[in-house]
Design an enzyme around this catalytic site. Structure first.
Site, PDB file in Angstrom:
ATOM      1  N   GLU A   1       8.665 -14.739 -19.613  1.00 56.84           N
ATOM      2  CA  GLU A   1       8.077 -13.400 -19.694  1.00 56.84           C
ATOM      3  C   GLU A   1       6.803 -13.433 -20.518  1.00 56.84           C
ATOM      4  OE1 GLU A   1       8.286 -10.828 -18.127  1.00 56.84           O
ATOM      5  OE2 GLU A   1       7.849  -9.063 -19.329  1.00 56.84           O
TER       6      GLU A   1
ATOM      7  N   ARG B   1       1.008   1.706  -6.116  1.00 57.43           N
ATOM      8  CA  ARG B   1       1.315   0.733  -5.055  1.00 57.43           C
ATOM      9  C   ARG B   1       0.086  -0.094  -4.687  1.00 57.43           C
ATOM     10  NH1 ARG B   1       6.084   2.113  -2.438  1.00 57.43           N
ATOM     11  NH2 ARG B   1       5.484   0.948  -0.597  1.00 57.43           N
TER      12      ARG B   1
ATOM     13  N   LYS C   1       3.327 -12.176 -18.779  1.00 59.91           N
ATOM     14  CA  LYS C   1       2.625 -11.037 -19.365  1.00 59.91           C
ATOM     15  C   LYS C   1       1.222 -11.408 -19.819  1.00 59.91           C
ATOM     16  CE  LYS C   1       5.196  -7.521 -18.775  1.00 59.91           C
ATOM     17  NZ  LYS C   1       5.838  -8.160 -17.631  1.00 59.91           N
TER      18      LYS C   1
ATOM     19  N   HIS D   1       7.821 -34.557 -21.642  1.00 56.90           N
ATOM     20  CA  HIS D   1       7.905 -35.424 -20.444  1.00 56.90           C
ATOM     21  C   HIS D   1       6.687 -35.266 -19.555  1.00 56.90           C
ATOM     22  CE1 HIS D   1      11.947 -36.707 -21.401  1.00 56.90           C
ATOM     23  NE2 HIS D   1      12.274 -35.445 -21.648  1.00 56.90           N
TER      24      HIS D   1
ATOM     25  N   ASN E   1       0.915   0.228   5.951  1.00 57.73           N
ATOM     26  CA  ASN E   1       1.406  -0.572   4.823  1.00 57.73           C
ATOM     27  C   ASN E   1       2.172  -1.732   5.420  1.00 57.73           C
ATOM     28  OD1 ASN E   1       2.409  -1.561   2.390  1.00 57.73           O
ATOM     29  ND2 ASN E   1       4.197  -0.227   2.466  1.00 57.73           N
ATOM     30  N   GLY E   2       1.841  -2.956   4.977  1.00 57.84           N
ATOM     31  CA  GLY E   2       2.551  -4.132   5.492  1.00 57.84           C
ATOM     32  C   GLY E   2       1.550  -5.152   6.010  1.00 57.84           C
TER      33      GLY E   2
ATOM     34  N   CYS F   1       0.861  -1.187   0.000  1.00 63.94           N
ATOM     35  CA  CYS F   1       0.000   0.000   0.000  1.00 63.94           C
ATOM     36  C   CYS F   1       0.896   1.234   0.000  1.00 63.94           C
ATOM     37  CB  CYS F   1      -0.855  -0.011   1.249  1.00 63.94           C
ATOM     38  SG  CYS F   1      -1.774  -1.549   1.468  1.00 63.94           S
TER      39      CYS F   1
ATOM     40  N   GLU G   1      -0.808 -11.620 -16.455  1.00 60.68           N
ATOM     41  CA  GLU G   1      -1.112 -10.385 -15.720  1.00 60.68           C
ATOM     42  C   GLU G   1      -1.807  -9.353 -16.609  1.00 60.68           C
ATOM     43  OE1 GLU G   1       2.327  -8.485 -14.105  1.00 60.68           O
ATOM     44  OE2 GLU G   1       3.466  -8.622 -15.942  1.00 60.68           O
TER      45      GLU G   1
ATOM     46  N   LYS H   1       2.099  -2.210  -8.469  1.00 59.88           N
ATOM     47  CA  LYS H   1       3.370  -1.982  -9.140  1.00 59.88           C
ATOM     48  C   LYS H   1       4.561  -2.326  -8.250  1.00 59.88           C
ATOM     49  CE  LYS H   1       5.760  -0.592 -12.669  1.00 59.88           C
ATOM     50  NZ  LYS H   1       5.742  -1.397 -13.907  1.00 59.88           N
TER      51      LYS H   1
ATOM     52  N   TRP I   1      -3.597  -1.975  -1.417  1.00 55.76           N
ATOM     53  CA  TRP I   1      -3.603  -3.261  -2.111  1.00 55.76           C
ATOM     54  C   TRP I   1      -3.936  -4.275  -1.025  1.00 55.76           C
ATOM     55  CZ3 TRP I   1      -0.838  -7.898  -1.662  1.00 55.76           C
ATOM     56  CH2 TRP I   1      -1.022  -8.800  -2.717  1.00 55.76           C
TER      57      TRP I   1
HETATM   58  C1  AGP Z   1       6.160  -7.371 -13.881  1.00 56.30           C
HETATM   59  O1  AGP Z   1       5.290  -7.260 -15.030  1.00 56.30           O
HETATM   60  C2  AGP Z   1       5.384  -7.806 -12.709  1.00 56.30           C
HETATM   61  N1  AGP Z   1       4.372  -6.816 -12.418  1.00 56.30           N
HETATM   62  C3  AGP Z   1       6.138  -8.250 -11.500  1.00 56.30           C
HETATM   63  O2  AGP Z   1       6.420  -9.604 -11.718  1.00 56.30           O
HETATM   64  C4  AGP Z   1       7.463  -7.535 -11.148  1.00 56.30           C
HETATM   65  O3  AGP Z   1       8.436  -7.809 -12.125  1.00 56.30           O
HETATM   66  C5  AGP Z   1       7.967  -8.104  -9.816  1.00 56.30           C
HETATM   67  O4  AGP Z   1       6.981  -7.850  -8.839  1.00 56.30           O
HETATM   68  C6  AGP Z   1       9.296  -7.505  -9.375  1.00 56.30           C
HETATM   69  O5  AGP Z   1       9.125  -6.129  -9.160  1.00 56.30           O
HETATM   70  P1  AGP Z   1      10.423  -5.194  -9.074  1.00 56.30           P
HETATM   71  O6  AGP Z   1      11.099  -5.272 -10.412  1.00 56.30           O
HETATM   72  O7  AGP Z   1       9.880  -3.823  -8.768  1.00 56.30           O
HETATM   73  O8  AGP Z   1      11.299  -5.733  -7.972  1.00 56.30           O
END
Ligand code: AGP
Length: 605
Positions: A477, A27, A481, A500, A101-102, A2, A484, A600, A75
């Site tokens: 990746e 955040r 992608k 396998h 936050n936490g 958060c 998400e 983020k 969040w």
């Molecule tokens: C990336 O598209 C993701 N949102 C997520 O996996 C991100 O790469 C991961 O949380 C690491 O974040 P950071 O690079 O800020 O450490």
């Protein structure tokens, strides 16, 4: 993860709180709220589920004003996103308001203790207990100081927290507490402010005070006191924020995600410049350490750059133990690290709690930390023994794109420097990496072809992404992608491993993304594609050849880029994964900039 803010001043700060929250909504965007000490000597609270804009609409209808206050963008960790679970939380008597936050790990015990004295929580969150604990303490200790409150609270709670507290008996005072979650503050003439993220504070001053872990601050408009959680005097870390935080706009793009993909070539050019300007220092940093082991340490997309780097090291035959570790596992299943270990921390936000915890563990074991981060002044940036900026520019979209390309480039840089210690190795790397930026620009220019691919795959809820060697990291990746950005399940896999067991999941027409740029295993990759084609799958083939390969074209959908050589072709194909995922998300009407359940910066474990 958060975002929390607070401010106290000789003037109304209610709009300051909202402005600061706008810098933090990356955040978390499940809900938002502020509380201020109002004219009628009570705390006025406004909070709402949904994005920050919903809170702004509420405030337009029901404004609040006050000279001190706190704010939060959430969040959800405990309790679904709702008005009731939104922060700030209030004590039953309305005398205390908190934002957090936490995670309060012992919150259930604390709820039981509160209920035993007749105090009922009204939300499903862990954070609400904080307000009740402070309120009960003030009832038993009228006039208690901010320091007394901090000492009492921190003795009762366990977990990770950044907390801001507002109380009616000392209305010009705000309290900030930092334990494993970031907190920064500024004190200017007549205003003091706290924020999870430095970017919120720069408008007031570039002279930033960063609370160290285990510190607290009690501040009024013209005074602040920093101390540790036992109440002993302390000093924060002074950071001069010398970077710009221009307001980021979409600049004509439909989404930040699409804008940031378009910035990949320029972001890579900026990283090349950042790397070149740090080249000598970086080589000296490596040379002065007897490095016998390298551990890439990251989470999510950032971790794939570590996988990529460890595989590239094998391509170069680097005679060294090089591995890629996940932040959330490292501390609890630590590989052997010592003074001969180099931890390469890769992070866009620089605030990922899983990575921070792992790095602190590694440092305590004697390892050196080299960080590649995108946010200057972030926790990982400051934790590292040496930090090189990813220089991708601000990323607003939660799915990381341009920073990920730079992360892969950073991995190729560090492996190249470990393999070639000659004075011009950075220059050689920069020259080769420069062609990569052009190749990515060329891929972006072929977006229509990738839209066609997205149109073919977006209707499928399940798929696989296969790659051998360097291409495995690209397939990781691709998979993330799609998950998400388009809410499509996709499983990354080493192509040779598919037969396998997992191949049993092939359904007729199922998309299987096949990355075949790694020349060293091309024939094997082609064989794997033939195996899945024979079973009815829909191969989607991403190739890197000087000429299109007719045999591959005959096996499925085919997208070829000019071969750049290892490891550059694989990095270039990241742009393909980003555009296919972006357009798949559009076709599936997802929120591509703010995907559900994500944030983020993941600042909780
Ligand atoms: C990336 O598209 C993701 N949102 C997520 O996996 C991100 O790469 C991961 O949380 C690491 O974040 P950071 O690079 O800020 O450490």
């Amino acid at each position: 993860m958060c975002g929390i803010v607070a401010a106290t001043s000789n003037r109304d700060i209610s709009q300051d709180l909202v402005r600061m929250l706008r810098c933090l909504d990356y955040r978390g965007y499940d809900s938002a709220g502020i509380s201020v000490f109002g004219a009628d000597n009570t705390i006025d609270l406004r909070k709402k589920a949904g994005p920050l804009s919903d809170l702004e609409e509420l405030l337009a209808e029901k404004p609040v004003m006050g000279h001190s206050g706190i704010g939060h963008t959430r969040w959800a960790t405990h309790g679904a996103p709702s008005d009731e679970n939104a922060h700030p939380h209030m004590s039953s008597d309305g005398r205390v308001s908190v934002v957090h936050n936490g995670i309060i790990e012992n919150y259930r015990d604390l709820i039981n203790d509160l209920e035993a004295v007749g105090v009922e929580c009204v939300s499903q969150t862990d954070s609400e207990v904080l307000a009740h604990i402070v309120s009960l303490f003030l009832k038993a200790n009228p006039g208690a100081s901010g320091k007394d409150i901090v000492k009492h609270l921190c003795r009762k709670v366990s977990g990770a927290y950044a907390i801001a507290i507002l109380r009616t008996d000392k209305p010009d005072e705000v309290i900030g507490i930092r334990h494993q979650c970031p907190m920064n503050f500024v004190c200017t003439d007549g205003l003091a402010a706290i924020s999870s993220d430095i970017s919120s504070l720069i408008e007031y001053s570039r002279d930033i005070q960063v609370l160290k872990d285990g510190q607290a601050v009690v501040m009024t408009p013209n005074h602040h006191d920093v101390f540790d959680l036992e109440g002993n005097p302390g000093s924060s870390v002074h950071v001069v924020a010398d970077w710009s935080v221009d307001k980021v706009e979409k600049d004509g793009f439909d989404h930040f995600l699409r804008k940031e993909i378009s910035q990949e070539p320029e972001a890579l050019a900026a990283f090349i410049k950042s790397a070149a300007s740090n080249g000598e220092d970086l080589q000296a940093f490596l040379a002065e350490r007897d490095i016998r082991k390298v551990v890439f340490l990251a989470c999510g997309s950032a971790s794939y750059s570590g996988v990529f780097g460890s595989i590239f090291a094998r391509h170069l035959g680097l005679p060294m133990d090089i591995s890629s570790e996940i932040g959330s596992e490292f501390r609890y299943l630590p590989p052997h690290v010592d003074k001969h270990t180099l931890m390469v921390a890769v992070s866009q936000s620089g605030e990922t709690a899983d990575s921070i915890g792992a790095l602190e563990h590694a440092k305590s074991a004697g390892a050196s930390v080299l960080a590649f981060v995108n946010v200057v002044g972030s926790s990982i940036d400051r934790l590292a023994d040496m930090s090189v900026r990813l220089a991708a520019g601000p990323e607003v979209a939660v799915p990381s794109t341009k920073a990920v390309v730079n992360q892969f480039a950073a991995s190729s840089l560090i492996i190249s420097l470990l393999a070639d210690k000659s004075p011009n190795s950075v220059t050689l790397w920069a020259q080769k990496c420069g062609q990569l930026a052009e190749a990515i620009a060329a891929i972006i220019a072929r977006e229509d072809e990738l839209i066609t691919i997205a149109e073919k795959v977006a209707g499928h809820q399940s798929s696989f992404a296969l790659g051998r060697g360097l291409d495995f990291a690209v397939s990781q990746e691709m998979a993330l992608k799609l998950k998400e950005t388009a809410y499509m399940h996709c499983e990354p896999m080493f192509a040779g491993e598919f037969k396998h067991g997992s191949i049993s999941l092939i359904e007729y027409g199922m998309p299987v993304f096949c990355f075949v740029s790694d020349k060293s295993v091309r024939r094997k990759s082609i064989s794997n594609i033939e195996e899945i084609k024979a079973r009815g799958a829909q191969p989607v083939i991403f190739d890197a050849s000087l000429e299109e390969d007719p045999d591959l074209k005959a096996l499925g959908d085919y997208f070829n880029i000019p071969a750049l050589g290892d490891p550059w072709s694989s990095i270039a194909l990241l742009a393909v994964t980003h555009l296919v995922a972006y357009h798949s998300g559009l076709l599936r009407n997802t929120n591509v900039d703010r995907p559900r359940n994500l944030a983020k910066s993941v600042t909780v474990e």
